[in-house]
Design an enzyme around this catalytic site. Structure first.
Site, mmCIF file in Angstrom:
data_model
loop_
_atom_site.group_PDB
_atom_site.id
_atom_site.type_symbol
_atom_site.label_atom_id
_atom_site.label_comp_id
_atom_site.label_asym_id
_atom_site.label_seq_id
_atom_site.Cartn_x
_atom_site.Cartn_y
_atom_site.Cartn_z
ATOM 1 N N HIS A 18 3.219 3.672 5.865
ATOM 2 C CA HIS A 18 2.043 3.337 7.027
ATOM 3 C C HIS A 18 3.631 2.570 8.385
ATOM 4 O O HIS A 18 4.258 2.210 7.289
ATOM 5 C CB HIS A 18 1.320 2.641 6.874
ATOM 6 N N VAL B 157 0.980 -0.947 -0.455
ATOM 7 C CA VAL B 157 -0.129 -0.054 -0.349
ATOM 8 C C VAL B 157 0.673 0.875 0.657
ATOM 9 O O VAL B 157 1.290 1.478 0.572
ATOM 10 C CB VAL B 157 -0.729 -0.161 1.163
HETATM 11 P P1 5GP Z 1 2.506 -2.861 3.664
HETATM 12 O O1 5GP Z 1 3.053 -4.779 2.616
HETATM 13 O O2 5GP Z 1 2.226 -1.596 2.314
HETATM 14 O O3 5GP Z 1 3.345 -2.246 4.651
HETATM 15 O O4 5GP Z 1 1.671 -3.310 4.445
HETATM 16 C C1 5GP Z 1 -0.041 -3.042 3.940
HETATM 17 C C2 5GP Z 1 -0.793 -3.648 5.077
HETATM 18 O O5 5GP Z 1 -2.195 -3.201 4.674
HETATM 19 C C3 5GP Z 1 -1.116 -5.478 4.882
HETATM 20 O O6 5GP Z 1 -0.296 -5.922 6.223
HETATM 21 C C4 5GP Z 1 -2.702 -5.550 4.555
HETATM 22 O O7 5GP Z 1 -2.766 -6.530 5.679
HETATM 23 C C5 5GP Z 1 -3.448 -3.989 5.278
HETATM 24 N N1 5GP Z 1 -4.176 -3.483 4.057
HETATM 25 C C6 5GP Z 1 -4.289 -3.788 2.631
HETATM 26 N N2 5GP Z 1 -5.536 -3.705 2.851
HETATM 27 C C7 5GP Z 1 -6.334 -3.526 3.977
HETATM 28 C C8 5GP Z 1 -7.218 -2.837 4.559
HETATM 29 O O8 5GP Z 1 -8.173 -2.434 3.427
HETATM 30 N N3 5GP Z 1 -7.990 -2.335 5.060
HETATM 31 C C9 5GP Z 1 -6.561 -2.563 6.510
HETATM 32 N N4 5GP Z 1 -7.572 -2.412 7.585
HETATM 33 N N5 5GP Z 1 -5.958 -3.037 6.534
HETATM 34 C C10 5GP Z 1 -5.195 -3.550 5.385
#
Ligand code: 5GP
Ligand code: ZN
Length: 113
Positions: free
Chosen positions: A100, A96
């Site tokens: 974050h 995403v």
């Molecule tokens: P990244 O790999 O980008 O660091 O982590 C993205 C995180 O966002 C993942 O742990 C995934 O489970 C979480 N995530 C993705 N889409 C959503 C969503 O629609 N709602 C929530 N609450 N978490 C999400």
């Protein structure tokens, strides 16, 4: 940003389990938790990655860590331990593209991969 899932979560357009909110920061439970506690912290302002936070906005990072301290305590993992991490770009597995912070705890997490 109109097409960003985390902007939509922060604005309430997409539902989530909200953990914390103030004028700058939003925190919510990860939809696919990697532990009993898995909270995501975001600045409400959209930055795609850590690379994209300009120097004048860097105080948001310490503010987010201050909130993370408070949430870790509230969730009862401050003493047992937790991991905070930010994925940035392809090799990290960032999925995403709204910066974050993950806070994961509630069980032994093992070594970093
Ligand atoms: P990244 O790999 O980008 O660091 O982590 C993205 C995180 O966002 C993942 O742990 C995934 O489970 C979480 N995530 C993705 N889409 C959503 C969503 O629609 N709602 C929530 N609450 N978490 C999400
Ligand atoms: Zn966004």
């Amino acid at each position: 940003m109109s097409d960003c899932i985390f902007c939509k979560i922060a604005s309430g357009e997409i539902s989530c389990n909200k953990v914390y909110e103030d004028k700058d920061i939003f925190a919510f439970d990860d939809i696919n938790p990697k532990g009993p506690v898995h909270v995501l912290f975001i600045p409400k302002k959209h930055y795609a990655t850590l690379n994209d936070i300009p120097s004048q906005d860097l105080p948001i990072i310490s503010k987010i860590f201050g909130v993370a301290q408070k949430i870790a305590k509230e969730k009862g993992v401050d003493q047992t331990g937790y991991r905070t991490l930010i994925n940035t770009n392809r090799n990290s597995g960032q999925v995403v593209f709204h910066v974050h912070w993950h806070l994961i705890g509630g069980k032994p997490l093992g070594p970093m991969a």
